[in-house]
Design a protein around this motif. Sequence first.
Motif, PDB file in Angstrom:
ATOM      1  N   HIS A 254      -0.571   0.927  10.593  1.00 44.65           N
ATOM      2  CA  HIS A 254       0.467   1.436   9.693  1.00 44.65           C
ATOM      3  C   HIS A 254       0.847   0.373   8.660  1.00 44.65           C
ATOM      4  CE1 HIS A 254       3.530   4.620   9.055  1.00 44.65           C
ATOM      5  NE2 HIS A 254       4.225   3.631   8.528  1.00 44.65           N
TER       6      HIS A 254
ATOM      7  N   SER B 196       7.574   0.940   6.512  1.00 45.38           N
ATOM      8  CA  SER B 196       8.162   2.120   5.881  1.00 45.38           C
ATOM      9  C   SER B 196       7.165   3.263   5.950  1.00 45.38           C
ATOM     10  CB  SER B 196       8.530   1.830   4.422  1.00 45.38           C
ATOM     11  OG  SER B 196       9.033   3.002   3.789  1.00 45.38           O
ATOM     12  N   ASN B 197       7.669   4.475   6.009  1.00 48.15           N
ATOM     13  CA  ASN B 197       6.813   5.657   5.990  1.00 48.15           C
ATOM     14  C   ASN B 197       6.660   6.217   4.588  1.00 48.15           C
ATOM     15  OD1 ASN B 197       5.976   6.379   8.834  1.00 48.15           O
ATOM     16  ND2 ASN B 197       8.178   6.120   9.138  1.00 48.15           N
ATOM     17  N   SER B 198       7.203   5.511   3.609  1.00 49.25           N
ATOM     18  CA  SER B 198       7.124   5.963   2.219  1.00 49.25           C
ATOM     19  C   SER B 198       6.406   4.933   1.358  1.00 49.25           C
ATOM     20  CB  SER B 198       8.529   6.211   1.661  1.00 49.25           C
ATOM     21  OG  SER B 198       8.472   6.538   0.282  1.00 49.25           O
TER      22      SER B 198
ATOM     23  N   ASN C 113       6.296   8.358  12.154  1.00 47.79           N
ATOM     24  CA  ASN C 113       7.086   8.823  11.005  1.00 47.79           C
ATOM     25  C   ASN C 113       8.578   8.913  11.311  1.00 47.79           C
ATOM     26  OD1 ASN C 113       6.645  10.975  12.778  1.00 47.79           O
ATOM     27  ND2 ASN C 113       6.814  12.512  11.156  1.00 47.79           N
TER      28      ASN C 113
ATOM     29  N   ASN D  50      12.956   2.554   8.108  1.00 46.77           N
ATOM     30  CA  ASN D  50      12.517   1.387   7.336  1.00 46.77           C
ATOM     31  C   ASN D  50      13.038   0.098   7.978  1.00 46.77           C
ATOM     32  OD1 ASN D  50      11.436   3.232   5.611  1.00 46.77           O
ATOM     33  ND2 ASN D  50      12.650   2.655   3.826  1.00 46.77           N
TER      34      ASN D  50
END
Length: 442
Positions: free
Chosen positions: A143, A228-230, A267, A271
């Motif tokens: 990730h 972060s997932n963004s 997910n 953050n």
Amino acid sequence: MTRTPRLNAEETLQLPLDQILLNLGYFKDKNKSSKNHIKLKNNNGDALVISRNAKGDYLYFNPYDESDRGNIFNFCKNRGLKVQDLLQLQKETNLQCHTLSKNTDTRDKEIEEVLAKFLTFKNLQSQNHFSSDRGISNAILQHLMNEIKMDARDNIAIPTYTIKTLQTNKPKQEQTQETERVQQIFSKTGYQLHLKNPLLKNKEGETYTKPLKQICYGKKGLEVIIFSNSKEKEERSKIAKIILTESSIDSLSLFEKLNNERLNKMNTIPNTLILSTNGTITESQLEALQYLDERFPNAKVFLGFDKDKAGEKNTQKTQECFKNAEVNVIKPYCKDFNEDLILSKVLEVDINAITEENIQQSLKDFNENLAFFNRGEEFIYEHLKQQSFQQGVQIASRIYYALNQNHLEIPQELKQSMEKNLATFNQKLLAFEEKMERNLKN
């Protein structure tokens, strides 16, 4: 073709080398360029990073060839060209157009070269020593593959950040506390290289007191990994948690501990800034932590320094930096959180349930299983044919690991039983290997 006037050496050094090369078929690598340096490539595999020093001279270096660096004269010499011939090849190039700003900090040139080198590294690969040697979950590491880099020798590179104060154009009497703070930025100023194979000797052949496991390039600051997932900059800046320990390996281990139940649903992890002081805390790191406290006042901070006197001092020092954010001090069961992580995986104990009772129960189970594998040579042979003998080796390895951990409190009776079963297993394994070797010879 525009006629190029004869220039003296000083004037030639300040010609826009990037524009000249763009006109010769080089093209800009936008993803690896910034306002202070430009990376150019051509179809022949040539790669150059160009910058300007405080005087305005244009400089370059080849990130793949240490000997290929310098100014426009060096560029031409290394390629068998004459500077005047190079300039005559220009068509409509505006030699007075400068797209790169001057570096006013004498240290900036070195830092820009370090950061440009960092950008040439590959993304973290699935095969890496943080996973294989340190037990960090590959789900987490993959990730973070864009945050963590690897060089050609598979050493792991993590960026370091310090606070950079920008000069304001406003007169001092017009500055306010708010405008002064705006001039501070959390800036990437180097990277920490975590060596896959620690160095035992220096360049002179002298043996280090301790193996060298890391090398710092650029300014020493906080090692920073952003989870972060963004991919959107605005969303990534909404930090909910901050983790801080003495090493990135410990910080990643603590991150895994805090999110152990979410590893299958990444997910849902908020953050997080995963930080490390990389040993002794510096004043610049304390300044950076104070900045982060102001920047993310609503974040939850987790301090997880080593369980020793130095760790206690580091906890106290860093805790004082956070006046706004909520601070949580977490202590490892072993010396540090990576030792906790390895112990939990080797002994198959939940990392959030490491207790003396759970460890002893796990060791009892392994010891009983090893005794089961010690029933006889025929049993071993049958299991080898079934390709499950490796399970016995794994159990023996876990017991060997536990017996060599001085911090584990193992009841004397259980310890003696483990030692006896391990010795028996090793004898049978050796006898079996000798028998197989004789069979091969016959």
